[in-house]
Design an enzyme around this catalytic site. Structure first.
Site, mmCIF file in Angstrom:
data_model
loop_
_atom_site.group_PDB
_atom_site.id
_atom_site.type_symbol
_atom_site.label_atom_id
_atom_site.label_comp_id
_atom_site.label_asym_id
_atom_site.label_seq_id
_atom_site.Cartn_x
_atom_site.Cartn_y
_atom_site.Cartn_z
ATOM 1 C CB THR A 125 -26.910 -16.711 62.588
ATOM 2 O OG1 THR A 125 -26.093 -16.165 61.557
ATOM 3 C CG2 THR A 125 -28.360 -16.686 62.142
ATOM 4 C CE LYS B 14 -26.432 -14.559 58.162
ATOM 5 N NZ LYS B 14 -25.248 -14.824 59.002
ATOM 6 C CE LYS C 172 -26.578 -21.659 63.918
ATOM 7 N NZ LYS C 172 -27.034 -20.236 63.849
#
Length: 319
Positions: A115, A191, A259
């Site tokens: 990701t 994503k 994150k």
């Protein structure tokens, strides 16, 4: 466009029945399950790669072989599935001093499932192209269970050549492969949008569970009612089960959403679309990390409410 993942049949890896040489870099929750499915698929010769001795041992226990550094992958590797956490890790694993690039066959395909921001995916794709390699921007959803069962959802973008070269690898690991276009960065953008929902849903699930417990509802009863009512979500049902079990073993860790929700905020700034719910959810994950929970299962963002309200959470059965 969505395609159901198809397993590679006998000899499907390469013409003439020769095995396709495949590497899986990152044998964590996603990578290990994916690597094990590839190991069982006909027509593939699979090597795992992970810096962690325990991860390599887990793959070896399944009958696989693994190396500590990508520079030790077999010469002429033709497909690489990258299951590391971030763009920086992906770049190091592929193009760093101990990266896989020197071990790859001409025209090999890089299937990058980390990701990251779209700009990072585009930069990696450009570096791959400069080296004569194909690149598939292919983040996944489904978690450790989806990886183990070979039913990951793959959000992919790249050239037709990259999709074709990656097909024998995607087949054994994917329930669906979503073709989002030919430009690297579309997969990662999808994503990031997905992670907005995932992170907010986990935070909301934890908030609801904490409120119910604080108000005197028995945790199991609370879970049973919600999962059989309109307020249920996949994340509530999946993650709050971990809370009921008292099991904070990280299937996906709190720090992952610190994150990933940062990536959501960055994307929102880039396209001038506000993401206030994602921003608030991120602060809850940051608070959990501040409480020392960064490496624990992301369901245990609920410990932020525990710290504030003093609620008692179910404990893991010692038996």
């Amino acid at each position: 466009m969505a395609e159901k993942g198809q397993g590679a049949g006998p000899g499907a890896g390469k013409a003439g029945g020769a095995s396709l040489r495949v590497a899986v870099i990152g044998l964590g929750n996603i990578g290990l399950g994916a690597a094990c499915n590839l190991l069982r698929a006909p027509g593939l010769d699979v090597t795992g790669c992970d810096l962690g001795e325990a991860a390599r041992a887990a793959f070896a226990a399944e009958g696989g072989r693994a190396v500590a550094g990508a520079e030790a992958l077999p010469e002429g590797t033709e497909a690489v599935l990258v299951c590391v956490v971030s763009a920086a890790q992906a770049r190091a694993a592929l193009f760093g001093p101990r990266g896989a690039a020197s071990r790859l066959a001409p025209g090999a395909v890089l299937i990058v499932s980390s990701t990251m921001a779209a700009a990072d995916a585009r930069a990696l794709a450009a570096e791959a192209a400069a080296r004569g390699l194909l690149y598939l921007d292919a983040p996944v959803s489904g978690g450790a269970v989806g990886a183990r069962e070979g039913r990951l959802s793959v959000m992919a973008s790249g050239s037709e050549a990259a999709f074709a070269k990656a097909a024998p690898v995607l087949g054994p690991i994917a329930g669906k492969v979503w073709k989002l276009g030919d430009a690297p960065g579309l997969g990662t953008t999808m994503k990031v949008v997905h992670q907005l929902l995932a992170g907010v849903h986990i935070a909301a699930a934890a908030e609801a569970m904490a409120l119910g417990i604080k108000a005197g509802i028995e945790p199991q009863a609370l879970y049973d009612v919600v999962t059989n009512a309109a307020g249920n979500s996949w994340m509530f049902e999946n993650r709050m089960a971990h809370v009921l079990e008292g099991d904070d073993t990280p299937r996906s860790a709190v720090e992952i959403f610190v994150k990933d929700l940062s990536l959501v905020a960055e994307l929102g700034r880039e396209v001038a679309s506000p993401v206030p719910l994602a921003a608030q959810a991120q602060q809850l994950f940051v608070a959990a990390k501040g409480l020392g929970q960064g490496g624990r299962d992301d369901a245990f963002v609920i410990r932020v409410w525990q710290a504030i309200t003093g609620i008692a959470l179910p404990e893991k059965d010692a038996s």
